[in-house]
Design a protein around this motif. Structure first.
Motif, PDB file in Angstrom:
ATOM      1  N   LEU A  34       9.030  10.482   9.923  1.00 48.97           N
ATOM      2  CA  LEU A  34      10.144  10.306   8.991  1.00 48.97           C
ATOM      3  C   LEU A  34      10.569   8.846   8.900  1.00 48.97           C
ATOM      4  CD1 LEU A  34      12.345  13.424   9.872  1.00 48.97           C
ATOM      5  CD2 LEU A  34      10.817  13.112   7.908  1.00 48.97           C
ATOM      6  N   PHE A  35      10.540   8.148  10.029  1.00 50.54           N
ATOM      7  CA  PHE A  35      10.900   6.725  10.023  1.00 50.54           C
ATOM      8  C   PHE A  35       9.947   5.932   9.142  1.00 50.54           C
ATOM      9  CE2 PHE A  35      10.034   2.509  11.841  1.00 50.54           C
ATOM     10  CZ  PHE A  35      11.277   1.918  11.683  1.00 50.54           C
ATOM     11  N   LEU A  36       8.648   6.201   9.254  1.00 48.59           N
ATOM     12  CA  LEU A  36       7.662   5.445   8.486  1.00 48.59           C
ATOM     13  C   LEU A  36       7.722   5.756   7.003  1.00 48.59           C
ATOM     14  CD1 LEU A  36       4.590   5.706  10.892  1.00 48.59           C
ATOM     15  CD2 LEU A  36       5.926   3.655  10.396  1.00 48.59           C
ATOM     16  N   LYS A  37       8.097   6.989   6.644  1.00 52.01           N
ATOM     17  CA  LYS A  37       8.036   7.408   5.246  1.00 52.01           C
ATOM     18  C   LYS A  37       9.359   7.241   4.497  1.00 52.01           C
ATOM     19  CE  LYS A  37       4.241  10.739   5.672  1.00 52.01           C
ATOM     20  NZ  LYS A  37       3.812  12.144   5.465  1.00 52.01           N
ATOM     21  N   LEU A  38      10.493   7.350   5.194  1.00 46.79           N
ATOM     22  CA  LEU A  38      11.776   7.447   4.502  1.00 46.79           C
ATOM     23  C   LEU A  38      12.673   6.227   4.664  1.00 46.79           C
ATOM     24  CD1 LEU A  38      12.715  11.178   5.272  1.00 46.79           C
ATOM     25  CD2 LEU A  38      11.469  10.253   3.313  1.00 46.79           C
ATOM     26  N   THR A  39      12.451   5.407   5.663  1.00 51.95           N
ATOM     27  CA  THR A  39      13.354   4.279   5.891  1.00 51.95           C
ATOM     28  C   THR A  39      12.729   2.981   5.388  1.00 51.95           C
ATOM     29  OG1 THR A  39      12.499   3.759   8.113  1.00 51.95           O
ATOM     30  CG2 THR A  39      14.216   5.453   7.954  1.00 51.95           C
ATOM     31  N   ARG A  40      13.598   2.032   5.037  1.00 52.96           N
ATOM     32  CA  ARG A  40      13.104   0.742   4.553  1.00 52.96           C
ATOM     33  C   ARG A  40      12.329  -0.023   5.632  1.00 52.96           C
ATOM     34  NH1 ARG A  40      14.589  -4.663   4.079  1.00 52.96           N
ATOM     35  NH2 ARG A  40      13.928  -5.618   2.101  1.00 52.96           N
ATOM     36  N   PRO A  41      12.859  -0.108   6.884  1.00 54.16           N
ATOM     37  CA  PRO A  41      12.053  -0.767   7.922  1.00 54.16           C
ATOM     38  C   PRO A  41      10.709  -0.072   8.141  1.00 54.16           C
ATOM     39  CG  PRO A  41      14.329  -0.531   8.640  1.00 54.16           C
ATOM     40  CD  PRO A  41      14.192   0.259   7.389  1.00 54.16           C
ATOM     41  N   GLY A  42      10.699   1.261   8.027  1.00 54.81           N
ATOM     42  CA  GLY A  42       9.442   1.980   8.197  1.00 54.81           C
ATOM     43  C   GLY A  42       8.443   1.659   7.107  1.00 54.81           C
ATOM     44  N   LYS A  43       8.919   1.543   5.878  1.00 49.46           N
ATOM     45  CA  LYS A  43       8.029   1.194   4.771  1.00 49.46           C
ATOM     46  C   LYS A  43       7.495  -0.228   4.922  1.00 49.46           C
ATOM     47  CE  LYS A  43      10.280   4.401   1.574  1.00 49.46           C
ATOM     48  NZ  LYS A  43      11.119   4.547   0.359  1.00 49.46           N
ATOM     49  N   LEU A  44       8.362  -1.145   5.381  1.00 50.85           N
ATOM     50  CA  LEU A  44       7.898  -2.506   5.620  1.00 50.85           C
ATOM     51  C   LEU A  44       6.879  -2.537   6.752  1.00 50.85           C
ATOM     52  CD1 LEU A  44      11.233  -4.531   5.321  1.00 50.85           C
ATOM     53  CD2 LEU A  44       9.369  -4.383   3.651  1.00 50.85           C
ATOM     54  N   LEU A  45       7.090  -1.680   7.752  1.00 50.26           N
ATOM     55  CA  LEU A  45       6.127  -1.606   8.845  1.00 50.26           C
ATOM     56  C   LEU A  45       4.778  -1.116   8.342  1.00 50.26           C
ATOM     57  CD1 LEU A  45       5.545  -1.850  11.862  1.00 50.26           C
ATOM     58  CD2 LEU A  45       6.431   0.471  12.159  1.00 50.26           C
ATOM     59  N   ARG A  46       4.785  -0.193   7.390  1.00 50.42           N
ATOM     60  CA  ARG A  46       3.522   0.275   6.814  1.00 50.42           C
ATOM     61  C   ARG A  46       2.817  -0.844   6.060  1.00 50.42           C
ATOM     62  NH1 ARG A  46       5.437   5.359   3.527  1.00 50.42           N
ATOM     63  NH2 ARG A  46       3.283   5.341   2.795  1.00 50.42           N
ATOM     64  N   VAL A  47       3.586  -1.744   5.451  1.00 52.88           N
ATOM     65  CA  VAL A  47       2.990  -2.915   4.797  1.00 52.88           C
ATOM     66  C   VAL A  47       2.307  -3.798   5.831  1.00 52.88           C
ATOM     67  CG1 VAL A  47       3.465  -4.983   3.448  1.00 52.88           C
ATOM     68  CG2 VAL A  47       4.672  -2.858   2.932  1.00 52.88           C
ATOM     69  N   VAL A  48       2.980  -3.999   6.965  1.00 42.76           N
ATOM     70  CA  VAL A  48       2.396  -4.803   8.039  1.00 42.76           C
ATOM     71  C   VAL A  48       1.110  -4.152   8.546  1.00 42.76           C
ATOM     72  CG1 VAL A  48       2.767  -5.686  10.380  1.00 42.76           C
ATOM     73  CG2 VAL A  48       4.640  -5.733   8.716  1.00 42.76           C
ATOM     74  N   ILE A  49       1.108  -2.824   8.635  1.00 44.22           N
ATOM     75  CA  ILE A  49      -0.080  -2.109   9.105  1.00 44.22           C
ATOM     76  C   ILE A  49      -1.255  -2.337   8.167  1.00 44.22           C
ATOM     77  CG2 ILE A  49      -1.055   0.194   9.488  1.00 44.22           C
ATOM     78  CD1 ILE A  49       1.729   1.084  10.407  1.00 44.22           C
ATOM     79  N   HIS A  50      -1.015  -2.277   6.867  1.00 40.12           N
ATOM     80  CA  HIS A  50      -2.110  -2.348   5.906  1.00 40.12           C
ATOM     81  C   HIS A  50      -2.635  -3.767   5.725  1.00 40.12           C
ATOM     82  CE1 HIS A  50      -2.172   1.809   4.682  1.00 40.12           C
ATOM     83  NE2 HIS A  50      -0.868   1.802   4.486  1.00 40.12           N
ATOM     84  N   ASP A  51      -1.752  -4.761   5.743  1.00 37.78           N
ATOM     85  CA  ASP A  51      -2.225  -6.138   5.547  1.00 37.78           C
ATOM     86  C   ASP A  51      -1.225  -7.097   6.166  1.00 37.78           C
ATOM     87  OD1 ASP A  51      -3.059  -8.690   4.497  1.00 37.78           O
ATOM     88  OD2 ASP A  51      -4.230  -7.580   3.012  1.00 37.78           O
ATOM     89  N   ARG A  52      -1.600  -7.640   7.300  1.00 34.63           N
ATOM     90  CA  ARG A  52      -0.712  -8.551   8.023  1.00 34.63           C
ATOM     91  C   ARG A  52      -0.501  -9.855   7.261  1.00 34.63           C
ATOM     92  NH1 ARG A  52      -2.555  -9.764  14.073  1.00 34.63           N
ATOM     93  NH2 ARG A  52      -2.781  -7.502  13.904  1.00 34.63           N
ATOM     94  N   GLU A  53      -1.552 -10.396   6.653  1.00 39.08           N
ATOM     95  CA  GLU A  53      -1.444 -11.681   5.971  1.00 39.08           C
ATOM     96  C   GLU A  53      -0.559 -11.589   4.737  1.00 39.08           C
ATOM     97  OE1 GLU A  53      -5.377 -12.974   5.204  1.00 39.08           O
ATOM     98  OE2 GLU A  53      -5.893 -13.287   7.310  1.00 39.08           O
ATOM     99  N   ILE A  54      -0.731 -10.519   3.955  1.00 39.06           N
ATOM    100  CA  ILE A  54       0.108 -10.331   2.769  1.00 39.06           C
ATOM    101  C   ILE A  54       1.563 -10.131   3.173  1.00 39.06           C
ATOM    102  CG2 ILE A  54       0.594  -8.802   0.823  1.00 39.06           C
ATOM    103  CD1 ILE A  54      -1.778 -10.622   0.373  1.00 39.06           C
ATOM    104  N   SER A  55       1.782  -9.429   4.282  1.00 35.69           N
ATOM    105  CA  SER A  55       3.143  -9.208   4.775  1.00 35.69           C
ATOM    106  C   SER A  55       3.822 -10.535   5.086  1.00 35.69           C
ATOM    107  CB  SER A  55       3.104  -8.339   6.033  1.00 35.69           C
ATOM    108  OG  SER A  55       2.495  -7.095   5.770  1.00 35.69           O
ATOM    109  N   MET A  56       3.103 -11.442   5.732  1.00 33.62           N
ATOM    110  CA  MET A  56       3.666 -12.747   6.039  1.00 33.62           C
ATOM    111  C   MET A  56       3.932 -13.542   4.763  1.00 33.62           C
ATOM    112  SD  MET A  56       1.302 -13.698   9.358  1.00 33.62           S
ATOM    113  CE  MET A  56       2.125 -15.272   9.644  1.00 33.62           C
ATOM    114  N   ALA A  57       3.042 -13.415   3.778  1.00 32.24           N
ATOM    115  CA  ALA A  57       3.231 -14.116   2.508  1.00 32.24           C
ATOM    116  C   ALA A  57       4.451 -13.591   1.759  1.00 32.24           C
ATOM    117  CB  ALA A  57       1.984 -13.965   1.637  1.00 32.24           C
TER     118      ALA A  57
END
Length: 298
Positions: A165-188
């Protein structure tokens, strides 16, 4: 006639424990791409802190039902303190290194922490069995099971559902999923990846220590308990797919049921059964049952 339901119930209970001790490992790998071999040491530390807290509490003749709160507190405190120290003090210096280097670093941390545990608590086992028997037992026909099993089952369900639920419903969780998929884009995009690494590693450490703390009343707490745990947790996440939360749940269920049926029907192959299942799964699905697609960089 009783062996089949006994095998199923034992398998589910064992699977819940397996998921509880493996979910932190798969969380850390999913975000940080680190196979944390120190996970077993965090589990051991959680068990020892729980044994210390509960031991002092029960020796003071206080209300024994508060010992369950102390078990949770021990897991949180042990995982929080150790997770921050290890991530900030050691791991953050190696994030740019190859995964093999990080693997060796976490293995070194595991060896160091095993000796630290022996220095603090010694090598004699600690036993805090009162919380295990305090809740009584339930029966299904002629089969009797401690109600404490529901504590571990509930903790496993809450940790899995809570993370999902944290990964799917919360804003920090969604941002964490971005970090999971692409670390470089997340930093950009301006996401503080280092902060998410710290939070993830501490969360995984707390889950490992919590698994040790909740397991402490069911075993004799000794320095070597982390070795078996890291092997079993590794088998679970490899079967399910490294970094996959649903995969960890399915892997734990498969390993739990296979081991339980082996114990009840073929006890001579119990130790072999788990690794046989892992080998079969890897032959069919080399990246695990729920392995995420790895992006190619051109």
């Amino acid at each position: 006639m009783l062996m089949l339901p006994a095998a199923i119930i034992d398998g589910i209970m064992y699977a819940a424990w397996l998921f509880l001790v493996a979910v932190g490992l798969t969380l850390i790998y999913g975000v940080m791409k680190i196979l944390n071999l120190a996970h077993g040491a965090f589990y051991t530390l959680g068990a020892y802190v729980a044994a210390t807290f509960v031991g002092f509490w029960l020796a003071g003749d206080y209300n024994p039902y508060y010992s369950y709160l102390l078990l949770l507190l021990a897991g949180v405190i042990g995982g929080l303190v150790l997770g921050v120290l290890v991530e900030r003090g050691i791991l953050r210096r190696f994030y740019k290194e190859d995964q093999v280097v990080l693997l060796l670093v976490t293995y070194a941390i595991f060896l160091i922490l095993e000796d630290v545990v022996k220095m603090i608590w010694g090598v004699e086992p600690y036993v805090i069995s009162q919380p295990y028997g305090l809740l009584g037992s339930f029966n299904i026909g002629l089969l009797y099971y401690p109600n404490y099993n529901f504590v571990i089952l509930g903790a496993a369900i809450l940790s899995g559902v809570g993370l999902a639920l944290f990964l799917k419903l919360t804003r920090p969780g969604k941002l964490l999923r971005v970090v999971i998929h692409d670390r470089e884009i997340s930093m950009a995009l301006g996401i503080n990846v280092q902060r998410y690494f710290l939070v993830t590693f501490v969360a995984g450490s707390i889950l490992a220590a919590l698994g040790g703390a909740l397991t402490a009343p069911t075993i004799s707490v000794a320095p070597e308990i982390g070795v078996e745990v890291i092997v079993l947790a590794f088998a679970v996440i490899v079967i399910g797919g490294l970094g996959s939360l649903p995969g960890a749940a399915l892997g734990a269920l498969i390993v739990g049921l296979v081991r339980s049926f082996a114990v009840h029907y073929f006890p001579e192959v119990e130790l072999f059964s788990i690794y046989a299942v892992m080998a079969v799964v890897l032959i069919v699905r080399p990246m695990g049952l729920f392995a995420a697609a790895e992006p190619r960089k051109i």
